[in-house]
Design an enzyme around this catalytic site. Structure first.
Site, PDB file in Angstrom:
ATOM      1  CD  GLU A 272      -2.814  -1.165   0.045  1.00 32.67           C
ATOM      2  OE1 GLU A 272      -3.411  -0.139  -0.728  1.00 32.67           O
ATOM      3  OE2 GLU A 272      -3.156  -2.199  -0.497  1.00 32.67           O
ATOM      4  CD1 TRP A 275      -1.206  -0.756  -4.054  1.00 36.39           C
ATOM      5  CD2 TRP A 275      -1.744   0.586  -5.859  1.00 36.39           C
ATOM      6  NE1 TRP A 275      -1.669  -1.398  -4.816  1.00 36.39           N
ATOM      7  CE2 TRP A 275      -2.130  -0.734  -5.992  1.00 36.39           C
ATOM      8  CE3 TRP A 275      -1.864   1.338  -6.704  1.00 36.39           C
ATOM      9  CZ2 TRP A 275      -2.754  -1.258  -7.162  1.00 36.39           C
ATOM     10  CZ3 TRP A 275      -2.609   1.094  -8.119  1.00 36.39           C
ATOM     11  CH2 TRP A 275      -2.903  -0.271  -8.015  1.00 36.39           C
ATOM     12  CD1 TRP A 303     -18.657  11.787 -16.913  1.00 36.03           C
ATOM     13  CD2 TRP A 303     -19.249   9.672 -15.969  1.00 36.03           C
ATOM     14  NE1 TRP A 303     -17.648  10.971 -17.050  1.00 36.03           N
ATOM     15  CE2 TRP A 303     -18.103   9.715 -16.475  1.00 36.03           C
ATOM     16  CE3 TRP A 303     -19.990   8.628 -15.270  1.00 36.03           C
ATOM     17  CZ2 TRP A 303     -17.149   8.745 -16.001  1.00 36.03           C
ATOM     18  CZ3 TRP A 303     -18.953   7.563 -15.104  1.00 36.03           C
ATOM     19  CH2 TRP A 303     -17.536   7.462 -15.420  1.00 36.03           C
ATOM     20  CG  ASN A 338      -8.621   1.820   0.752  1.00 39.32           C
ATOM     21  OD1 ASN A 338      -8.605   2.770  -0.248  1.00 39.32           O
ATOM     22  ND2 ASN A 338      -8.379   0.412   0.067  1.00 39.32           N
ATOM     23  CD1 TRP A 356     -14.132  10.029 -13.947  1.00 42.14           C
ATOM     24  CD2 TRP A 356     -12.599  11.004 -12.344  1.00 42.14           C
ATOM     25  NE1 TRP A 356     -13.224  10.599 -14.729  1.00 42.14           N
ATOM     26  CE2 TRP A 356     -11.926  11.036 -13.944  1.00 42.14           C
ATOM     27  CE3 TRP A 356     -11.825  11.635 -11.539  1.00 42.14           C
ATOM     28  CZ2 TRP A 356     -11.050  11.780 -14.253  1.00 42.14           C
ATOM     29  CZ3 TRP A 356     -10.365  12.025 -12.102  1.00 42.14           C
ATOM     30  CH2 TRP A 356     -10.321  12.395 -13.320  1.00 42.14           C
ATOM     31  CD1 TRP A 379     -11.644  10.300  -5.845  1.00 38.66           C
ATOM     32  CD2 TRP A 379     -13.729   9.591  -6.708  1.00 38.66           C
ATOM     33  NE1 TRP A 379     -12.677  10.381  -4.983  1.00 38.66           N
ATOM     34  CE2 TRP A 379     -13.765   9.918  -5.475  1.00 38.66           C
ATOM     35  CE3 TRP A 379     -14.685   9.296  -7.527  1.00 38.66           C
ATOM     36  CZ2 TRP A 379     -14.980  10.012  -4.746  1.00 38.66           C
ATOM     37  CZ3 TRP A 379     -15.964   9.233  -6.972  1.00 38.66           C
ATOM     38  CH2 TRP A 379     -15.985   9.729  -5.463  1.00 38.66           C
TER      39      TRP A 379
END
Ligand SMILES: Cc1cc2nc3c(=O)[nH]c(=O)nc-3n(C[C@H](O)[C@H](O)[C@H](O)COP(=O)(O)OP(=O)(O)OC[C@H]3O[C@@H](n4cnc5c(N)ncnc54)[C@H](O)[C@@H]3O)c2cc1C
Length: 463
Positions: A272, A275, A303, A338, A356, A379
């Protein structure tokens, strides 16, 4: 060296294991530390009760108190650092301004301006890597291009790691300027003078608290792989993202702690942290992601989601308990687990069919740990528009997610009192029990799923 130096704090609000502070105090015997409350950043904040201001202010107080015990002083200014840093550097007769690198696009532009102004004054500017182990251009593929898949990036990141990357960088605090030399700069503007109000915080600010939080997490690290997806566990995850954001904990300290606890759980935790650097690398190497989708084909999505649905999502009034509990808790605290970030982001984009970027902006306005790279990466991952993202046809079912990650509804019950008396099964689908004080679902997941798939498939055909 006898020349004077200035140490400019930004996202690194600690005295411990601090690269720029360590180097400045090694090379110079008179170093004045400074922090600037940046008027450009502050004036853009809509909410005058922004929790981040309280966190920063309190963390600076912690530094100030520690320095005062040693007869030293932190200069705290309120203004535009593009003019304030060169001004104070000139006033104090500074030879070099030291700082730690900040990789956000606006911060990079600010630093270029500061450096250019300092240069005109004959003052040097040194910026050091501190916030990450590897910056955006350090872990690249063998052909020199950036990775676009996380797993090989992560392997390469681990291969690049040397003990020297984790070395603690201690400062010689005796080299800081005595407070008596800084008597013209004693004012410490309070929050009201900055135009903000104090807020309650779920996370204790300051570097001592960051270290305490890390120590509390250590006994839980080995269980991380099993517990990290369940919001009800208080220390199922470290809760350190806010401290990483403001640098009240050092990333090297986290890596050293990982090395001492190499359990299977600790290895997942390490991934993580990688990441975090993967997303920093993406923002650095592909700056278009700040406003556009990583893959161009998804930019063509129109959208259709409505502003009423966006409002219901923001308020936690969608009728889906896991989404509503996550959003209401977020509005109340500035924190979201998370797994819940993934659920609410998926719901906004693939159930409500809302761009988003609207969710990203809402998170940016309220997250205590808001980080442009991680927020944008998260996102775009959830919306399937990003790099190495969730495939577009994987659509979270909010009810199944709720049953899986909060099976007895313990977490939901803690946040939504109106659902407290429902059974463990009903709490995930309150529309079946009909609770008058709780909204009916604003959309039907089963109906929205094919609409979302059609939206993505249309965009794919136009690529
Ligand atoms: C839609 C969305 C938005 C997000 N926005 C942010 C944000 O603004 N700031 C932020 O720090 N994180 C963000 N994340 C990532 C992640 O949710 C948080 O880092 C994590 O919840 C923080 O909890 P923790 O400190 O207990 O993490 P732990 O599980 O203990 O992980 C340790 C550290 O690794 C980093 N990390 C963990 N997961 C991720 C991840 N998926 N991506 C990047 N870094 C990660 C964080 O720095 C974290 O503190 C976002 C994720 C999603 C899905």
């Amino acid at each position: 060296m006898t020349e004077r130096a200035l140490l400019w704090f930004r996202r690194d609000l600690r005295l411990e294991d601090h690269k720029a502070l360590s180097l400045a105090t090694e090379l110079h015997s008179w170093v004045a530390p400074v922090f600037v409350f940046d008027t450009t950043i502050l004036s853009a904040l809509q909410n005058r009760q922004d929790r981040r201001l309280t966190f920063i202010w309190d963390s600076l107080q912690v530094i100030q108190k520690k320095l005062a015990q040693q007869g030293k002083h932190l200069i705290v200014l309120h203004g535009d650092p593009r003019t304030e840093i060169p001004r104070i550097a000139k006033e104090l007769g500074i030879h070099t301004v030291f700082t730690n690198e900040d990789y956000e696009p606006q911060a990079k532009l600010r630093d270029q301006k500061v450096q250019a102004s300092l240069q005109e004054l004959g003052i040097q500017f040194r910026s050091l890597k501190d916030q990450v182990i590897f910056s955006g251009s350090e872990v690249l593929k063998s052909d020199g291009t950036p990775y676009q898949v996380f797993t090989p990036y992560s392997k390469a990141w681990i291969q690049h790691l040397r003990p020297s990357h984790l070395e603690e960088k201690c400062a010689r605090l005796e080299s800081l300027a005595p407070a008596t030399d800084l008597k013209h700069y004693l004012a410490f503007p309070d929050l009201a003078a900055l135009g903000f109000q104090r807020c309650s915080l779920w996370l204790e600010p300051g570097a001592d608290a960051g270290l305490r939080r890390l120590k509390q997490f250590i006994p839980h690290m080995s269980a991380y792989a099993e517990q990290r997806d369940f919001p009800q566990f208080e220390l199922g995850t470290s809760g350190l993202s806010g401290h990483l954001r403001f640098g009240t904990v050092s990333i090297r300290q986290l890596l050293r702690t990982y090395r001492e606890n190499r359990s299977a759980g600790a290895r997942v935790w390490l991934s993580e942290l990688i990441w975090r650097e993967f997303y920093q690398m993406l923002l650095d190497q592909f700056p278009h992601v700040e406003t556009k989708t990583f893959r161009p084909e998804w930019n063509s999505i129109v959208w259709p989601g409505t502003s009423e649905h966006l409002q219901a999502w923001q308020n936690g009034e969608t009728g889906y308990p896991i989404v509503d509990a996550a959003m209401r808790h977020f509005n109340e605290t500035g924190w979201m687990h998370n797994r819940l970030r993934m659920i609410v982001a998926s719901f906004l984009t693939k159930d409500l069919l809302i761009d988003w970027r609207k969710g990203e902006a809402y998170f940016a306005s309220g997250l205590l740990d808001f980080d442009l790279a991680a927020n944008n990466g998260g996102w775009q991952w959830c919306a399937s528009t990003g790099c190495d993202a969730q495939p577009y046809f994987r659509i979270f079912n909010p009810t199944s997610q709720s049953l899986k990650f909060d099976p007895q509804g313990k977490w939901i019950r803690a946040i939504l009192p109106e659902l407290r008396n429902l059974s463990d099964k009903e709490i995930h689908e309150p529309w079946k029990a009909s609770v008058p004080s709780y909204p009916a679902p604003i959309v039907d997941h089963a109906q929205q799923r094919p609409l979302a798939l059609a939206l993505y498939e249309k965009a794919r055909k136009h690529k």
